[in-house]
Design a protein around this motif. Structure first.
Motif, PDB file in Angstrom:
ATOM      1  N   VAL A 119     -21.162  49.761  70.369  1.00  0.00           N
ATOM      2  CA  VAL A 119     -19.903  50.242  70.938  1.00  0.00           C
ATOM      3  C   VAL A 119     -18.790  50.413  69.913  1.00  0.00           C
ATOM      4  N   ALA A 120     -18.882  49.707  68.785  1.00  0.00           N
ATOM      5  CA  ALA A 120     -17.824  49.808  67.773  1.00  0.00           C
ATOM      6  C   ALA A 120     -18.267  49.081  66.504  1.00  0.00           C
ATOM      7  N   PRO A 121     -17.708  49.489  65.370  1.00  0.00           N
ATOM      8  CA  PRO A 121     -17.921  48.682  64.170  1.00  0.00           C
ATOM      9  C   PRO A 121     -17.228  47.327  64.353  1.00  0.00           C
ATOM     10  N   ALA A 129     -13.580  47.105  63.612  1.00  0.00           N
ATOM     11  CA  ALA A 129     -12.619  47.780  64.492  1.00  0.00           C
ATOM     12  C   ALA A 129     -11.953  46.822  65.476  1.00  0.00           C
ATOM     13  N   VAL A 130     -12.471  45.592  65.574  1.00  0.00           N
ATOM     14  CA  VAL A 130     -11.909  44.618  66.517  1.00  0.00           C
ATOM     15  C   VAL A 130     -11.075  43.622  65.703  1.00  0.00           C
ATOM     16  N   PRO A 131      -9.742  43.786  65.723  1.00  0.00           N
ATOM     17  CA  PRO A 131      -8.892  42.934  64.896  1.00  0.00           C
ATOM     18  C   PRO A 131      -8.872  41.487  65.390  1.00  0.00           C
ATOM     19  N   GLU A 132      -8.816  40.564  64.457  1.00  0.00           N
ATOM     20  CA  GLU A 132      -8.776  39.144  64.805  1.00  0.00           C
ATOM     21  C   GLU A 132      -7.574  38.846  65.697  1.00  0.00           C
ATOM     22  N   GLY A 133      -7.835  38.134  66.795  1.00  0.00           N
ATOM     23  CA  GLY A 133      -6.769  37.743  67.704  1.00  0.00           C
ATOM     24  C   GLY A 133      -6.225  38.874  68.544  1.00  0.00           C
ATOM     25  N   ASP A 134      -6.991  39.959  68.681  1.00  0.00           N
ATOM     26  CA  ASP A 134      -6.491  41.121  69.404  1.00  0.00           C
ATOM     27  C   ASP A 134      -7.581  41.698  70.307  1.00  0.00           C
ATOM     28  N   VAL A 135      -7.261  42.817  70.938  1.00  0.00           N
ATOM     29  CA  VAL A 135      -8.154  43.469  71.903  1.00  0.00           C
ATOM     30  C   VAL A 135      -8.127  44.975  71.670  1.00  0.00           C
ATOM     31  N   ILE A 136      -9.287  45.622  71.870  1.00  0.00           N
ATOM     32  CA  ILE A 136      -9.356  47.084  71.862  1.00  0.00           C
ATOM     33  C   ILE A 136     -10.134  47.525  73.094  1.00  0.00           C
ATOM     34  N   GLY A 137      -9.931  48.758  73.495  1.00  0.00           N
ATOM     35  CA  GLY A 137     -10.687  49.334  74.594  1.00  0.00           C
ATOM     36  C   GLY A 137     -11.710  50.327  74.073  1.00  0.00           C
ATOM     37  N   VAL A 138     -12.897  50.345  74.694  1.00  0.00           N
ATOM     38  CA  VAL A 138     -13.944  51.307  74.350  1.00  0.00           C
ATOM     39  C   VAL A 138     -14.551  51.843  75.653  1.00  0.00           C
ATOM     40  N   GLN A 139     -15.124  53.020  75.568  1.00  0.00           N
ATOM     41  CA  GLN A 139     -15.828  53.633  76.702  1.00  0.00           C
ATOM     42  C   GLN A 139     -17.310  53.648  76.378  1.00  0.00           C
ATOM     43  N   ASP A 194     -25.917  44.285  61.971  1.00  0.00           N
ATOM     44  CA  ASP A 194     -25.639  45.251  60.907  1.00  0.00           C
ATOM     45  C   ASP A 194     -24.184  45.730  60.926  1.00  0.00           C
ATOM     46  N   GLY A 195     -23.258  44.822  61.192  1.00  0.00           N
ATOM     47  CA  GLY A 195     -21.847  45.154  61.173  1.00  0.00           C
ATOM     48  C   GLY A 195     -21.371  45.938  62.390  1.00  0.00           C
ATOM     49  N   GLN A 196     -22.197  45.998  63.432  1.00  0.00           N
ATOM     50  CA  GLN A 196     -21.853  46.735  64.648  1.00  0.00           C
ATOM     51  C   GLN A 196     -21.764  45.792  65.837  1.00  0.00           C
ATOM     52  N   VAL A 197     -20.802  46.040  66.721  1.00  0.00           N
ATOM     53  CA  VAL A 197     -20.694  45.288  67.973  1.00  0.00           C
ATOM     54  C   VAL A 197     -21.603  45.960  68.987  1.00  0.00           C
ATOM     55  N   MET A 198     -22.500  45.171  69.575  1.00  0.00           N
ATOM     56  CA  MET A 198     -23.400  45.671  70.614  1.00  0.00           C
ATOM     57  C   MET A 198     -23.072  44.934  71.910  1.00  0.00           C
TER      58      MET A 198
END
Length: 104
Positions: free
Chosen positions: A8-10, A13-23, A96-100
């Protein structure tokens, strides 16, 4: 039930202590980095139609930007009114550095 693992994202791309949205597959998912661990939940508050990725992360909690209700991102449980309904959570793997994220 079969779980399908989707990238879903590298991880970067997910910063420490924060949130992101993905589709992914028509789903709006929020990804959180809390103390170096990545968590995933539905991105829409169960109380109101607000995207949690626009909210504020405080420790293991996400605060909804609309009515300031809070959820524990580790298990989706509400921790502060006015929210009372649990958020759906998803399993997360880092490969491999990817969020699954596991989707059933």
């Amino acid at each position: 039930m079969t779980i399908h693992w989707l990238v879903v994202a590298p991880r970067s791309a997910v910063p420490e202590g924060d949130v992101i949205g993905v589709q992914i597959e028509g789903r709006d998912i929020a990804l959180y980095d809390v103390d170096g661990e990545v968590y995933a939940t539905d991105n829409v508050c169960t109380h109101g139609n607000a995207r949690l990725c626009d909210g504020f992360v405080d420790g293991h909690e996400i605060e909804c930007p609309l009515h300031q209700g809070k959820f524990d991102v580790r298990n989706g449980h509400p921790t502060c009114e006015p929210v009372t309904e649990k958020l759906r959570t998803y399993e997360v793997r880092i490969e491999d550095g990817q969020v699954m994220v596991g989707i059933d």
